[in-house]
Design a protein around this motif. Structure first.
Motif, PDB file in Angstrom:
ATOM      1  N   ASN A 175       0.891  -1.241  -0.043  1.00 42.61           N
ATOM      2  CA  ASN A 175       0.090   0.010   0.139  1.00 42.61           C
ATOM      3  C   ASN A 175       0.842   1.519  -0.073  1.00 42.61           C
ATOM      4  N   ILE A 176       1.652   1.299  -0.914  1.00 41.63           N
ATOM      5  CA  ILE A 176       2.768   2.457  -0.900  1.00 41.63           C
ATOM      6  C   ILE A 176       1.754   3.805  -1.286  1.00 41.63           C
ATOM      7  N   ASP A 177       0.878   3.845  -1.797  1.00 37.75           N
ATOM      8  CA  ASP A 177       0.001   5.054  -1.898  1.00 37.75           C
ATOM      9  C   ASP A 177      -0.295   5.794  -0.513  1.00 37.75           C
ATOM     10  N   HIS A 178      -0.772   4.782   0.254  1.00 33.69           N
ATOM     11  CA  HIS A 178      -1.371   5.283   1.719  1.00 33.69           C
ATOM     12  C   HIS A 178      -0.100   5.444   2.304  1.00 33.69           C
ATOM     13  N   VAL A 179       1.064   4.831   2.404  1.00 33.15           N
ATOM     14  CA  VAL A 179       2.485   5.395   3.216  1.00 33.15           C
ATOM     15  C   VAL A 179       2.730   6.689   2.728  1.00 33.15           C
ATOM     16  N   LEU A 180       2.755   7.005   1.235  1.00 34.46           N
ATOM     17  CA  LEU A 180       3.191   8.301   0.853  1.00 34.46           C
ATOM     18  C   LEU A 180       2.247   9.298   1.369  1.00 34.46           C
ATOM     19  N   MET A 181       0.800   8.875   1.311  1.00 30.32           N
ATOM     20  CA  MET A 181      -0.156  10.123   1.801  1.00 30.32           C
ATOM     21  C   MET A 181       0.269  10.427   3.234  1.00 30.32           C
ATOM     22  N   THR A 182       0.432   9.352   3.839  1.00 29.60           N
ATOM     23  CA  THR A 182       0.853   9.587   5.478  1.00 29.60           C
ATOM     24  C   THR A 182       2.060  10.500   5.682  1.00 29.60           C
ATOM     25  N   ILE A 183       3.111  10.226   4.980  1.00 28.40           N
ATOM     26  CA  ILE A 183       4.070  10.968   4.928  1.00 28.40           C
ATOM     27  C   ILE A 183       3.590  12.543   4.528  1.00 28.40           C
ATOM     28  N   GLU A 184       2.942  12.877   3.284  1.00 29.84           N
ATOM     29  CA  GLU A 184       2.494  13.904   2.720  1.00 29.84           C
ATOM     30  C   GLU A 184       1.720  14.940   3.767  1.00 29.84           C
ATOM     31  N   ARG A 185       1.153  14.219   4.637  1.00 34.34           N
ATOM     32  CA  ARG A 185       0.481  14.826   5.707  1.00 34.34           C
ATOM     33  C   ARG A 185       1.311  15.487   6.779  1.00 34.34           C
ATOM     34  N   PHE A 186       2.406  14.807   6.964  1.00 32.89           N
ATOM     35  CA  PHE A 186       3.391  15.402   7.893  1.00 32.89           C
ATOM     36  C   PHE A 186       3.796  16.956   7.385  1.00 32.89           C
ATOM     37  N   PHE A 187       3.826  17.063   6.096  1.00 31.68           N
ATOM     38  CA  PHE A 187       4.309  18.474   5.488  1.00 31.68           C
ATOM     39  C   PHE A 187       3.212  19.258   5.435  1.00 31.68           C
ATOM     40  N   GLU A 188       2.155  19.076   5.772  1.00 36.76           N
ATOM     41  CA  GLU A 188       1.173  19.971   5.465  1.00 36.76           C
ATOM     42  C   GLU A 188       0.929  20.995   6.712  1.00 36.76           C
TER      43      GLU A 188
END
Length: 122
Positions: free
Chosen positions: A109-122
């Motif tokens: 589920n790389i898409d979910h992992v990347l979305m989780t990481i992206e949320r950190f930068f918001e």
């Protein structure tokens, strides 16, 4: 946050381990690195196998103080879980945020992992 690196008396040993780790990525680490390298995640620059204190972290976004760890199965063993928690606590005391993902999460589920990481930068 101040830039942190290895303690001088251990640096050479850790640097050798980091170099070897870079050459021997797991499949999950390789998949995540392909998504992160060269600013592919919204321009955020990540380093691979970076030394901080006595630790080598899998991925570091130094500008934002984010550490990403990709954990294999042995990280679910009780003794390793305690060690990981102590390590994360020390890193967080140094001003970093640590996110851990399992190999399965990255591979399935790389898409979910990347979305989780992206949320950190918001």
């Amino acid at each position: 946050m101040e830039y942190k690196t290895a303690y001088p008396d251990r640096y050479e040993m850790l640097r050798g381990f980091a170099r070897e780790n870079r050459k021997q990525m797991t499949l999950a680490e390789s998949v995540l690195w392909d998504a992160l390298r060269k600013g592919r995640l919204n321009g955020h620059k990540f380093l691979r196998q970076h030394i901080i204190g006595d630790f080598i972290v899998d991925f570091l976004c130094r500008d934002d103080g984010l550490i990403l760890e990709v954990d294999g199965g042995y990280h679910s063993e009780p003794q390793q879980m305690v060690s990981d928690a102590e390590r994360d606590e020390w890193l967080e005391q140094q001003g970093y945020t640590v996110m851990r993902f399992s190999n399965d999460e990255v591979l399935n589920n790389i898409d979910h992992v990347l979305m989780t990481i992206e949320r950190f930068f918001e």
